[in-house]
Design a protein around this motif. Structure first.
Motif, PDB file in Angstrom:
ATOM      1  N   THR A 170     -29.443   3.284   6.616  1.00  0.00           N
ATOM      2  CA  THR A 170     -28.926   2.150   5.842  1.00  0.00           C
ATOM      3  C   THR A 170     -27.565   1.662   6.328  1.00  0.00           C
ATOM      4  O   THR A 170     -27.167   0.540   6.006  1.00  0.00           O
ATOM      5  CB  THR A 170     -28.819   2.543   4.363  1.00  0.00           C
ATOM      6  OG1 THR A 170     -27.903   3.641   4.227  1.00  0.00           O
ATOM      7  CG2 THR A 170     -30.183   2.973   3.827  1.00  0.00           C
ATOM      8  N   THR A 206     -24.621   2.414   5.348  1.00  0.00           N
ATOM      9  CA  THR A 206     -23.748   2.060   4.219  1.00  0.00           C
ATOM     10  C   THR A 206     -22.970   3.272   3.703  1.00  0.00           C
ATOM     11  O   THR A 206     -22.433   3.221   2.606  1.00  0.00           O
ATOM     12  CB  THR A 206     -24.586   1.478   3.063  1.00  0.00           C
ATOM     13  OG1 THR A 206     -25.671   2.358   2.757  1.00  0.00           O
ATOM     14  CG2 THR A 206     -25.140   0.121   3.434  1.00  0.00           C
ATOM     15  N   HIS A 250     -33.831   1.484  -5.296  1.00  0.00           N
ATOM     16  CA  HIS A 250     -32.527   0.838  -5.481  1.00  0.00           C
ATOM     17  C   HIS A 250     -31.430   1.850  -5.127  1.00  0.00           C
ATOM     18  O   HIS A 250     -31.428   2.974  -5.664  1.00  0.00           O
ATOM     19  CB  HIS A 250     -32.347   0.376  -6.928  1.00  0.00           C
ATOM     20  CG  HIS A 250     -33.298  -0.700  -7.346  1.00  0.00           C
ATOM     21  ND1 HIS A 250     -32.889  -1.906  -7.877  1.00  0.00           N
ATOM     22  CD2 HIS A 250     -34.646  -0.775  -7.292  1.00  0.00           C
ATOM     23  CE1 HIS A 250     -33.930  -2.654  -8.147  1.00  0.00           C
ATOM     24  NE2 HIS A 250     -35.016  -1.989  -7.809  1.00  0.00           N
ATOM     25  N   HIS A 306     -23.838   1.630  -3.639  1.00  0.00           N
ATOM     26  CA  HIS A 306     -22.926   1.947  -2.526  1.00  0.00           C
ATOM     27  C   HIS A 306     -21.476   1.880  -2.985  1.00  0.00           C
ATOM     28  O   HIS A 306     -21.146   1.227  -3.987  1.00  0.00           O
ATOM     29  CB  HIS A 306     -23.166   0.977  -1.364  1.00  0.00           C
ATOM     30  CG  HIS A 306     -24.601   0.919  -0.919  1.00  0.00           C
ATOM     31  ND1 HIS A 306     -25.217   1.942  -0.257  1.00  0.00           N
ATOM     32  CD2 HIS A 306     -25.545  -0.052  -1.083  1.00  0.00           C
ATOM     33  CE1 HIS A 306     -26.472   1.623  -0.004  1.00  0.00           C
ATOM     34  NE2 HIS A 306     -26.693   0.418  -0.501  1.00  0.00           N
ATOM     35  N   THR A 337     -22.035  -2.825  -3.869  1.00  0.00           N
ATOM     36  CA  THR A 337     -23.309  -3.505  -3.678  1.00  0.00           C
ATOM     37  C   THR A 337     -24.468  -2.596  -4.076  1.00  0.00           C
ATOM     38  O   THR A 337     -24.360  -1.368  -4.042  1.00  0.00           O
ATOM     39  CB  THR A 337     -23.496  -3.943  -2.212  1.00  0.00           C
ATOM     40  OG1 THR A 337     -23.470  -2.774  -1.372  1.00  0.00           O
ATOM     41  CG2 THR A 337     -22.414  -4.913  -1.800  1.00  0.00           C
ATOM     42  N   THR A 372     -28.574  -2.274  -3.043  1.00  0.00           N
ATOM     43  CA  THR A 372     -29.570  -2.728  -2.081  1.00  0.00           C
ATOM     44  C   THR A 372     -30.957  -2.239  -2.501  1.00  0.00           C
ATOM     45  O   THR A 372     -31.095  -1.176  -3.097  1.00  0.00           O
ATOM     46  CB  THR A 372     -29.251  -2.218  -0.668  1.00  0.00           C
ATOM     47  OG1 THR A 372     -29.096  -0.787  -0.710  1.00  0.00           O
ATOM     48  CG2 THR A 372     -27.987  -2.849  -0.149  1.00  0.00           C
ATOM     49  N   TRP A 411     -34.887  -1.358  -1.172  1.00  0.00           N
ATOM     50  CA  TRP A 411     -35.503  -0.900   0.067  1.00  0.00           C
ATOM     51  C   TRP A 411     -36.990  -0.651  -0.117  1.00  0.00           C
ATOM     52  O   TRP A 411     -37.447  -0.248  -1.191  1.00  0.00           O
ATOM     53  CB  TRP A 411     -34.837   0.384   0.556  1.00  0.00           C
ATOM     54  CG  TRP A 411     -33.392   0.224   0.887  1.00  0.00           C
ATOM     55  CD1 TRP A 411     -32.337   0.327   0.031  1.00  0.00           C
ATOM     56  CD2 TRP A 411     -32.832  -0.090   2.169  1.00  0.00           C
ATOM     57  NE1 TRP A 411     -31.155   0.096   0.693  1.00  0.00           N
ATOM     58  CE2 TRP A 411     -31.426  -0.154   2.017  1.00  0.00           C
ATOM     59  CE3 TRP A 411     -33.383  -0.307   3.429  1.00  0.00           C
ATOM     60  CZ2 TRP A 411     -30.584  -0.433   3.075  1.00  0.00           C
ATOM     61  CZ3 TRP A 411     -32.535  -0.578   4.488  1.00  0.00           C
ATOM     62  CH2 TRP A 411     -31.148  -0.644   4.312  1.00  0.00           C
ATOM     63  N   GLU A 429     -34.612  -3.071   7.301  1.00  0.00           N
ATOM     64  CA  GLU A 429     -33.479  -3.751   6.689  1.00  0.00           C
ATOM     65  C   GLU A 429     -33.701  -3.859   5.187  1.00  0.00           C
ATOM     66  O   GLU A 429     -34.832  -3.778   4.696  1.00  0.00           O
ATOM     67  CB  GLU A 429     -33.290  -5.152   7.287  1.00  0.00           C
ATOM     68  CG  GLU A 429     -32.988  -5.150   8.774  1.00  0.00           C
ATOM     69  CD  GLU A 429     -31.632  -4.523   9.089  1.00  0.00           C
ATOM     70  OE1 GLU A 429     -30.740  -4.593   8.219  1.00  0.00           O
ATOM     71  OE2 GLU A 429     -31.476  -3.972  10.185  1.00  0.00           O
ATOM     72  N   ALA A 430     -32.602  -4.045   4.440  1.00  0.00           N
ATOM     73  CA  ALA A 430     -32.681  -4.149   2.984  1.00  0.00           C
ATOM     74  C   ALA A 430     -33.408  -5.430   2.588  1.00  0.00           C
ATOM     75  O   ALA A 430     -33.177  -6.497   3.166  1.00  0.00           O
ATOM     76  CB  ALA A 430     -31.288  -4.123   2.378  1.00  0.00           C
ATOM     77  N   LYS A 487     -29.750  -7.579  -1.103  1.00  0.00           N
ATOM     78  CA  LYS A 487     -28.409  -6.982  -1.173  1.00  0.00           C
ATOM     79  C   LYS A 487     -27.610  -7.777  -2.193  1.00  0.00           C
ATOM     80  O   LYS A 487     -27.394  -8.977  -2.027  1.00  0.00           O
ATOM     81  CB  LYS A 487     -27.740  -7.008   0.193  1.00  0.00           C
ATOM     82  CG  LYS A 487     -26.409  -6.280   0.227  1.00  0.00           C
ATOM     83  CD  LYS A 487     -25.799  -6.293   1.614  1.00  0.00           C
ATOM     84  CE  LYS A 487     -26.577  -5.427   2.562  1.00  0.00           C
ATOM     85  NZ  LYS A 487     -25.898  -5.328   3.890  1.00  0.00           N
TER      86      LYS A 487
END
Length: 587
Positions: free
Chosen positions: A289, A291, A307, A310, A314, A316, A318, A324-325, A328
């Motif tokens: 990720t 992040t 879900h 972070h 945020t 994100t 998945w 990729e997310a 976001k």
């Protein structure tokens, strides 16, 4: 011997006896009316031969019950609100040029879905249980009622569900309930793991892994569970025997199990989101990720989307199908502390370091409500009936209807013996499990659990044989990870882009369009009916059919544009009509 005249008088007196009033479903025949008028003469005359009333109704085609006509023909009506409760999806728009087989398949699928919706709505009234609730006296707030008072007021069986386990040596504890709500799994930070049948208070197993524990999670049944230990991920059975040590999954901090996909999703300190298929024991995918440390995680029960929260504020979303997310969202000005999603997949609740609690509509990805908590919320959990529990230090607060209406005070409140570390509502029970530094507390929360369970999906009272049969059936019906998407209703729709691409490839390979509509050629008719004028007339009769779709689409576009224009004019009129603070400077 009585004379004939006296006999007729007495018979007529008997014949004039008062009859009970006729009901609305009873219809008097002409013979009955005539018999009532003639009185005694009807007794002397021989009964006339006439067809039964039942045959007359059969001849008329009416439905009847026990020989009478049905006063309420047809099926009983179903209230619209009850139908909306079990509605699955919107009807698929069918195009005129779709293949006839595809149209038939879509029609049959919609008919089956509508029938299931109506049957579920009719059987809803037969459900035996109702949801509980808590009411205070006049001018009394429900959050002032203590757990001891609730346990004393309810019956003995419900009162036994409030208890405390003092486990101060190996805490704080993570908590997880099985899918049926019957079994409880406790994981202490200092290595203590315990499986309990919490309703009968029977201990299934208790071990110490001699390593720090980050999270615990039940798998598809109460016979297996996963423990995220300091180094690797371990799988144990209900007797405490280690089954697997999966070294590919290292530094795992949080876990979520997807029951219909048999996937165990793990979030690690190295910023990796990994999926493990527990039915075959293989890693499905590993997503970096990028992040940072992933210690906030939850799943959407509606579509199996993960879900993640972070430190930059945020959240994100998945899926195992993309690196990729999917989405976001910037939810907080500080780090995200906890995330939870309701069972319908509509609302998401987040808490952050900015001491705010926010409610989001996942469909529109917009905030609905925002609350300020003086100390913030470290753990969040949503029940099956929509109650939200939030922990602030050693205080557990429960809120009611937090998603739809603004809330000014909690529904319930309780202080535990240590700082709360794990929080989970028990399925199908009005119970909230809290894991804290001094052990575990089981709270009574009236109205939290779903009162009626599906015996084919999650049966709390199933036997070992029923569990084995359910496990085999669930494995046969396992959903593949490739089907996980934001909108699960897309699976029943036609992918127009893919269809068009395949159609173009087919046209290039064949050299002609096999689906192109053939040009209309009038059939040749004899006896002078295929003259040039008649042929052109028949061509003009079908010429407008090719343009019907184009004209219909053009009219719809014009109506849409006209509606948008009217809305803009209304907004402009409202803005022009409102007075501004600068109007006083105008001449």
């Amino acid at each position: 011997m009585a004379s004939p005249g006296k006999a007729s008088v007495s018979d007529s007196h008997v014949g004039k006896k008062k009859k009970p009033p006729a009901r609305y479903w009873q219809e008097e025949t002409d013979g009955e009316k005539k018999g009532a008028e003639d009185g005694g003469r009807a007794a002397e005359e021989e009964p006339r031969t006439q067809k039964p009333k039942q045959e007359e109704h059969q001849r008329d085609g009416k439905r009847f019950i026990s020989g009478k006509s049905d006063p309420f023909p047809g099926p009983a009506p179903i209230p619209e609100d009850r139908l909306q409760k079990f509605k699955r999806k919107e009807k698929t728009k069918k195009h005129r040029r779709q293949h006839y087989k595809l149209r038939d398949i879509i029609t049959r699928s919609e008919e089956a879905s509508e029938m299931a919706q109506k049957q579920a709505a009719r059987f809803d009234i037969l459900l035996p249980e109702d949801a509980g609730f808590l009411e205070g006296d006049e001018e009394e707030d429900t959050y002032t009622i203590s757990q001891e008072d609730i346990a004393d007021a309810v019956d003995i069986t419900s009162g036994a569900k409030y208890f405390n386990l003092k486990l101060s040596q190996f805490g704080p504890y993570r908590v997880d309930y099985s899918k049926t709500g019957r079994h409880l799994l406790l994981g202490g930070r200092r290595g203590h793991v315990a499986c309990v049948d919490w309703q009968s208070k029977q201990l299934m197993c208790e071990i110490n892994v001699m390593e720090s524990i980050n999270d615990v999670k039940w798998l598809h049944s109460e016979t297996m569970y996963a423990v995220a230990q300091k180094k690797w991920l371990h799988i144990y059975d209900s007797n405490g025997i280690e089954l697997h040590c999966i070294r590919k999954f290292n530094d795992v901090l949080r876990m979520q199990f997807l029951p219909y996909h048999f996937l165990l999703a793990t979030a690690s300190a190295s910023s990796f989101l990994k999926y493990l298929d527990v039915s075959v024991g293989k890693e499905v995918t590993a997503i970096c990720t990028k992040t940072g440390r992933l210690d906030v995680m939850c799943q959407n029960p509606h579509n199996a989307i993960i879900h993640l929260g972070h430190p930059n504020g945020t959240v994100t979303l998945w899926s195992p199908n993309q690196k990729e997310a999917l989405v976001k969202m910037l939810c907080h000005q500080g780090g995200v502390r906890s995330v939870t999603v309701d069972k319908s997949g509509t609302y998401m609740v987040t808490s952050g370091m900015d001491k705010k609690l926010k409610v989001y509509d996942i469909r529109a990805l917009k905030p609905l409500q925002s609350y300020f908590l003086p100390a913030g919320a470290s753990c969040l959990s949503l029940s099956q009936r929509g109650l939200l529990s939030a922990t602030t230090g050693d205080v557990v607060q429960v809120y009611k209807d937090v998603c739809n209406t603004p809330v000014t005070k909690p529904y319930m409140a309780h202080r535990v013996r240590g700082t709360a570390w794990g929080l989970s509502f028990c399925p199908f029970e009005d119970v909230l499990g809290v894991g804290h530094g001094d052990g575990f507390t089981s709270m009574l929360v009236p109205g939290a659990g779903e009162p009626n369970f599906d015996g084919l999906d999650a049966n709390p009272y199933r036997s070992a044989k029923q569990r084995q049969e359910w496990e085999v059936k669930a494995l046969l019906e396992k959903i593949q990870p490739e089907l996980i998407s934001l909108d699960p209703c897309e699976l029943g729709q036609v992918d127009q882009a893919t269809f068009q691409q395949r159609h173009q490839d087919r046209v290039q390979a064949l050299g002609f369009d096999p689906l192109a509509k053939e040009k209309f050629v009038p059939k040749y008719k004899k006896k002078g009916r295929s003259s040039t004028g008649n042929v052109e007339k028949r061509k003009r009769q079908v010429a407008h059919e090719d343009q019907r779709d184009i004209i219909k689409q053009t009219v719809e576009d014009k109506m849409k544009m006209e509606k948008e224009r009217k809305n803009r004019e209304k907004k402009k009129a409202k803005l022009s009509g409102s007075r501004s603070a600068l109007d006083r400077f105008k001449n």
